[in-house]
Scaffold this active site. Structure first.
Site, PDB file in Angstrom:
ATOM      1  N   ASP A   1      41.681  49.325  31.887  1.00 10.24           N
ATOM      2  CA  ASP A   1      41.363  47.754  32.037  1.00 10.24           C
ATOM      3  C   ASP A   1      42.522  46.907  31.748  1.00 10.24           C
ATOM      4  O   ASP A   1      42.345  45.986  31.286  1.00 10.24           O
ATOM      5  CB  ASP A   1      40.266  47.275  31.438  1.00 10.24           C
ATOM      6  CG  ASP A   1      38.977  48.319  31.510  1.00 10.24           C
ATOM      7  OD1 ASP A   1      38.741  48.859  32.547  1.00 10.24           O
ATOM      8  OD2 ASP A   1      38.297  48.374  30.447  1.00 10.24           O
TER       9      ASP A   1
ATOM     10  N   GLU B   1      32.753  43.806  39.520  1.00 11.41           N
ATOM     11  CA  GLU B   1      33.020  43.194  38.299  1.00 11.41           C
ATOM     12  C   GLU B   1      34.465  42.915  38.109  1.00 11.41           C
ATOM     13  O   GLU B   1      35.275  42.918  39.150  1.00 11.41           O
ATOM     14  CB  GLU B   1      32.860  44.509  37.228  1.00 11.41           C
ATOM     15  CG  GLU B   1      33.554  45.938  37.516  1.00 11.41           C
ATOM     16  CD  GLU B   1      32.761  47.042  36.713  1.00 11.41           C
ATOM     17  OE1 GLU B   1      31.874  46.852  36.052  1.00 11.41           O
ATOM     18  OE2 GLU B   1      33.237  48.088  36.812  1.00 11.41           O
TER      19      GLU B   1
END
Length: 523
Positions: A14, A174
């Site tokens: 991420d 997302e």
């Protein structure tokens, strides 16, 4: 200029990136591990140095009882008007929050909690100074990407949350990030789930609240159907990206991806950080890498100084007053159990073991950053009855291999223990003449972890092996997002470690052979 992916190997998922002048800073997720959210620094986007963590105190990062792969989800790092901001989610404690600092190598603020829910939050400042907070989530059952105005120092929402997008049709829209270019607001999303269907999409609008239109290239990044050659299939699950413009006007994308250990789709060293060049077409839409693909070796006009050879070798004689930044704990450590003095670290192991669900065992560990590594530790001190102290390859409480010394009624033993799901057993054991000193070693490749020991004046002796597969994300008995660590531990007793060293093979792997389940005879 050629460079090699991943730019930050091992469990570093991420990624989010920001630039201050000619300095780049990058943050990644940490889940149940402590400290939280590492900060890496680079001048050229290839050579990265770990310089700090955003979350270093128990009040910033409460992880007590946190489930595996709970805790801290995807961070976003941004710089605005002399201040660094990091926004993230503690999914097992209160949700979204923001911390800030004017010194990225110093202490960060206490969390400012944000009422807007969901995960994967991000911040965006418009030209007028207005700050926006964007995350994925749901309102009255309607899932999507939500946006509000916010005070980034206090976390106070200045407007209600508004739904601005439901993505481009992929599941689990997302990781929203907003950028502005040539009067357009760009909304970049990760879709398809963070597994092998992962992808990155892009939409844009003239108003930040929408409506957003989908770009002509959908997705802008994915490897979900890429099986053209080894150098592409060696990278899978690309997505969860962030983009940045460098000081030369060139654009770059950082993303997570995985490198499977073989032709079977398993990975053990975690989701890693990759880099790809990005250009804008005449209509103002992005083109990433090689038409949405990235490779292990790429060529692009990197900023800053020319890249230097990257090494992830590590050694520690425990001579400092504090632990090296590369060491990690599982959840909030009981600090009194870790004593640095006299050029060694002493671990005071308690009743919490490596297999205790939600616990914080007495362990310090490093991310495994290459398939082929060799780690050695020198251990010293008496071992009590029932004590276990040694070296571990650790994924979580239900997936780890442990080389340890223990005392039994008839003497001292070196053992190889394995925790795989709910199966806890010793697969190899040998009585030894332990006089208070021993060296321990683990060697890994794509298929095996091999454990060895050496007594003073003796030769290395292999005790046993464990297959890589049980320490892979896809093989865990719950949904997990982390990677394997190599570490030192002690349970139910005190032990000291004089040194630890790890050698990593940084060369690109050959196409991995198919798995064979032919077991090698162990002693």
């Amino acid at each position: 200029m050629q460079y090699q992916n991943p730019i930050i190997p091992g469990y570093n998922p991420d990624p989010s990136i920001c630039r201050v002048g000619d300095d780049f800073y990058l943050a990644t997720s940490t889940f149940e591990f402590f400290p939280g959210v590492p900060i890496y620094h680079s001048k050229n986007l290839v050579n990265w140095e770990l310089v700090n963590y955003c979350l270093t105190t128990d009040t910033q990062l409460p992880l007590q009882g946190c489930r595996p792969s709970g805790g801290i989800y995807a961070p976003t790092i941004r710089y605005h008007d002399g201040m660094f901001y990091m926004v993230t989610t503690n999914v097992t404690h209160k949700g979204n929050f923001i911390v800030h600092t004017d010194d990225i190598r110093g202490q960060w603020s206490e969390p400012a909690w944000v009422k807007q829910g969901g995960i994967d939050p991000s911040l965006f400042w418009d030209e007028d100074g207005t700050c926006y907070f964007v995350s994925n989530g749901s309102d009255k059952g309607e899932r999507g990407i939500y946006l509000c105005k916010i005070n980034p120092l206090t976390g106070e929402m200045l407007t209600p949350s508004r739904l601005i997008s439901k993505g481009c049709g992929g599941k689990a829209a997302e990781a929203p990030h907003i950028y502005k270019r040539d009067g357009w607001y760009y909304l970049m999303l990760a879709e398809g789930g963070t597994e092998y269907g992962h992808m990155e999409t892009m939409q844009r609008a003239k108003d930040i609240f929408g409506p957003y239109e989908e770009g002509p290239r959908h997705p802008i990044l994915t490897h979900r159907e890429d099986n053209s050659d080894y150098l592409s299939t060696a990278i899978q699950a690309t997505g969860h990206a962030d983009i940045i413009e460098d000081q030369n006007g060139n654009w770059w994308l950082v993303c997570l991806a995985i490198r499977p250990i073989g032709h079977v789709m398993l990975h053990n060293i975690g989701r890693e950080t990759f880099l790809a060049p990005l250009v804008w077409d005449e209509a103002g839409w992005p083109i990433v890498g090689n038409e949405g693909r990235i490779r292990l070796v790429m060529d692009a006009p990197l900023p800053g100084p020319a890249p230097t050879p990257v090494s992830h070798n590590f050694s520690d004689g425990f001579d400092g007053e504090t632990l090296d930044l590369n060491w990690n704990f599982v959840r909030n450590p009981e600090r009194e159990r870790y004593i640095l003095q006299d050029s060694c670290i002493t671990l005071h192991g308690g009743e919490t073991t490596l297999s205790t669900p939600g616990g914080s065992p007495t362990m310090i560990a490093l991310r495994q950053q290459a398939f082929v590594v060799s780690a050695e530790a020198k251990m010293a001190g008496p071992v009590a009855m029932g004590q276990k102290s040694g070296l571990t390859a650790f994924y979580n409480h239900s997936a780890h291999y442990d080389l340890f010394v223990t005392q039994k009624e008839d003497g001292c033993y070196i053992c190889l223990g394995k925790q795989v799901y709910d199966i806890d057993c010793v697969t190899a054991s040998q009585k030894i003449d332990y006089q208070g000193e021993i060296e321990l070693k683990v060697d890994s490749d794509n298929m095996w972890y091999t454990f060895s020991f050496r007594l003073p004046g003796g030769q290395w002796a292999e005790l046993g092996r464990g297959m890589t597969a049980p320490l892979c994300t896809e093989a865990t008995c719950m949904m997990t997002f982390t990677g394997t660590f190599i570490g030192l531990f002690s349970e139910r007793g005190k032990i000291s470690f004089d040194s630890f060293g790890l050698t990593a093979n940084e060369s690109l792997p050959n196409p991995p052979a198919r798995f064979t389940f032919e077991e090698k005879e162990t002693k």
